[in-house]
Design an enzyme around this catalytic site. Structure first.
Site, mmCIF file in Angstrom:
data_model
loop_
_atom_site.group_PDB
_atom_site.id
_atom_site.type_symbol
_atom_site.label_atom_id
_atom_site.label_comp_id
_atom_site.label_asym_id
_atom_site.label_seq_id
_atom_site.Cartn_x
_atom_site.Cartn_y
_atom_site.Cartn_z
ATOM 1 C CG HIS A 67 -8.215 1.381 6.144
ATOM 2 N ND1 HIS A 67 -8.527 1.249 7.471
ATOM 3 C CD2 HIS A 67 -7.195 0.507 5.910
ATOM 4 C CE1 HIS A 67 -7.719 0.369 8.026
ATOM 5 N NE2 HIS A 67 -6.908 -0.114 7.113
HETATM 6 C C1 UD1 Z 1 -2.126 -1.044 4.727
HETATM 7 C C2 UD1 Z 1 -2.156 -2.429 5.362
HETATM 8 C C3 UD1 Z 1 -3.371 -2.564 6.267
HETATM 9 C C4 UD1 Z 1 -3.405 -1.437 7.273
HETATM 10 C C5 UD1 Z 1 -3.329 -0.116 6.546
HETATM 11 C C6 UD1 Z 1 -3.321 1.048 7.512
HETATM 12 C C7 UD1 Z 1 -1.225 -4.242 3.970
HETATM 13 C C8 UD1 Z 1 -1.563 -5.436 3.201
HETATM 14 N N1 UD1 Z 1 -2.260 -3.488 4.365
HETATM 15 O O1 UD1 Z 1 -3.271 -0.916 3.910
HETATM 16 O O2 UD1 Z 1 -3.298 -3.796 6.951
HETATM 17 O O3 UD1 Z 1 -4.601 -1.531 8.015
HETATM 18 O O4 UD1 Z 1 -2.139 -0.073 5.751
HETATM 19 O O5 UD1 Z 1 -3.377 2.261 6.859
HETATM 20 O O6 UD1 Z 1 -0.071 -3.993 4.231
HETATM 21 N N2 UD1 Z 1 -1.713 5.565 -0.333
HETATM 22 C C9 UD1 Z 1 -1.408 6.899 -0.414
HETATM 23 N N3 UD1 Z 1 -0.462 7.395 0.437
HETATM 24 C C10 UD1 Z 1 0.178 6.626 1.354
HETATM 25 C C11 UD1 Z 1 -0.130 5.250 1.415
HETATM 26 C C12 UD1 Z 1 -1.073 4.734 0.585
HETATM 27 O O7 UD1 Z 1 -1.981 7.622 -1.211
HETATM 28 O O8 UD1 Z 1 1.025 7.156 2.094
HETATM 29 C C13 UD1 Z 1 -2.779 5.015 -1.209
HETATM 30 C C14 UD1 Z 1 -2.278 4.464 -2.508
HETATM 31 O O9 UD1 Z 1 -3.231 4.761 -3.479
HETATM 32 C C15 UD1 Z 1 -2.274 2.959 -2.278
HETATM 33 C C16 UD1 Z 1 -3.433 2.790 -1.312
HETATM 34 O O10 UD1 Z 1 -3.447 3.984 -0.531
HETATM 35 O O11 UD1 Z 1 -2.404 2.268 -3.449
HETATM 36 C C17 UD1 Z 1 -3.317 1.613 -0.414
HETATM 37 O O12 UD1 Z 1 -2.074 1.617 0.298
HETATM 38 P P1 UD1 Z 1 -1.385 0.229 0.731
HETATM 39 O O13 UD1 Z 1 -0.121 0.490 1.441
HETATM 40 O O14 UD1 Z 1 -1.343 -0.690 -0.449
HETATM 41 O O15 UD1 Z 1 -2.432 -0.432 1.701
HETATM 42 P P2 UD1 Z 1 -3.380 0.212 2.807
HETATM 43 O O16 UD1 Z 1 -4.767 0.195 2.318
HETATM 44 O O17 UD1 Z 1 -2.850 1.505 3.300
#
Ligand code: UD1
Length: 403
Positions: free
Chosen positions: A219
């Protein structure tokens, strides 16, 4: 004494749960400091899908958050700014003696930064404690590395999970009295839930046989956001996928990128008859904590780019290939379970070949004994009782004057 604990994203929940549990236990014993600890749980809402958040609250028996900030997704700047804006009034209103942040996500840094500059509190700002401090990948292109370095710099108490963290903080000139090697709270959660995870029906659900399948997660932005980088990793899995069942719980970020980059052909169709599945990569929904632990524990091998899963495979003695060039958790490599596979197809294939020969590990890192949460609460309470928080942020001279 009031302790405010922040969670925001999936990997935070299993790190925070043992601290809340240790607080409950200390309160029921009326521990030696003889004062009730009032915990306040704040969820920023960085992760909000029920499979990324609610499922973990249920599995870990976490109490409902006292405050939910509903921050959601965005660019790093948008997300971090939103966390800070929404967290500040909560911190002012709750006025805790200490703030505990865990891990390395944007919520960790955002909330620590708010507390570090809190000026509206008559008795100085709260003591800031960082759980999982000192980990370093030495790769500043990772957003998590920036979050780790900055959170450590502004925290008063640095709770370290493995000995590399102590060395890193020392090398950065952080005074030793701020650093406490307490072990790994993620292991507290693992020890507590391991038996329950064994009762999970997830293997039957996907028609998996113990020791005969591979578990995959990927991821990280660096691995999935660019099409070529992601395709290179998937190419590195092709030989394995030709002969093994590879089960792949897909993170929402990864799901989005598979669709945007048109990479669906690397995977088996979403709807299949699992009984007839003999090889290939099978995408499934993100799994809850207990089902996922069960999947790790019974896998022949795990392939991942996650930080926490490197640790869980080490604790469970399961071979792991990490699809990254570095790790901030070197103890997992030292214990022998984890091998860095890089991000090129040849290096990934070679690492997989090597790990398929590995028969499992038995070494466990120091203090990964299920008692980290207890140690953290003990130290926090002692520091608060000594009223160190009264002096935080005041000039050195004044501290001496008051002493
Ligand atoms: C975040 C953490 C990462 C961790 C990961 C675990 C940061 C910088 N990164 O990354 O260190 O390893 O979480 O999962 O904080 N999204 C959904 N539903 C959700 C959450 C996210 O659809 O409940 C999607 C959205 O499109 C979003 C993308 O996932 O834009 C990324 O989510 P984000 O919280 O920005 O970072 P992660 O990749 O989850």
């Amino acid at each position: 004494m009031k302790i405010l604990i922040v969670v925001g994203a999936r990997p935070n929940f299993m790190k925070a749960a043992p601290i809340l549990k240790a607080i409950r236990e200390a309160n029921s014993r009326r521990a030696e400091w003889n004062e009730e600890i009032i915990p306040v749980l704040v969820h920023t809402g960085q992760h909000y899908d029920s499979l990324m958040s609610d499922a973990f609250f249920a599995d870990l028996e976490l109490p409902k958050p006292d405050v939910f900030l509903g921050v959601g997704s965005g660019s790093h700047a948008e997300q971090t700014a939103e966390i800070m804006k929404r967290f500040e009034p909560v911190l002012v209103k709750e006025d805790p003696d200490a703030l505990v942040v865990v891990g390395d996500v944007n919520s960790t840094l955002g909330c620590a930064l708010v507390a570090s500059k809190l000026v509206s509190r008559a008795r100085g700002r709260p003591l800031i404690a960082h759980v999982e401090a000192g980990l370093r990948s030495f790769d500043r292109s990772m957003p998590e590395e920036i979050n780790r370095i900055l959170t450590d710099l502004i925290s008063d108490l640095l709770f370290v999970s493995e000995d590399s963290g102590v060395r890193n903080l020392r090398a950065e000139g952080i005074p030793g009295d701020r650093v406490c090697f307490v072990g790994n709270t993620m292991m507290d959660s693992l020890h507590e839930h391991e038996d329950k995870a064994e009762q999970s029906r997830v293997l039957e659900q996907f028609a998996l046989t113990r020791g005969k399948y591979v578990l995959l997660t990927v991821h990280r932005a660096a691995n999935v956001d660019e099409r070529d980088a992601f395709a290179e990793i998937l190419d590195g899995l092709d030989r394995l996928a030709a002969s093994h069942r590879v089960i792949f719980p897909v993170h929402p970020r990864t799901q989005k990128q598979i669709h945007e980059h048109g990479l669906e052909s690397y995977f088996r169709p979403r709807r299949i008859d699992y009984e007839k599945w003999d090889a290939g990569i099978q995408m499934v929904e993100p799994q809850g904590y207990l089902d996922f632990l069960c999947l790790i524990k019974n896998a022949r091998m795990v392939i991942t780019d996650s930080g926490g899963i490197q640790e869980e495979t080490t604790a469970l003695g399961v071979p792991c290939v990490t699809v990254r060039d570095n790790t901030e958790r070197p103890v997992t490599v030292e214990m022998g379970t984890n091998l860095l596979g890089g991000t090129r197809r040849e290096t990934i294939r070679a690492a997989i070949q090597r790990q398929l020969q590995f028969r499992g590990g038995t070494l466990v890192p120091e203090k990964w004994d299920g008692k980290a949460g207890e140690r953290i609460v003990q130290i926090l309470a002692e520091r608060l009782m000594a009223q160190v928080s009264l002096y935080v942020g005041r000039p050195e001279a004044q501290i001496q004057e008051n002493a």
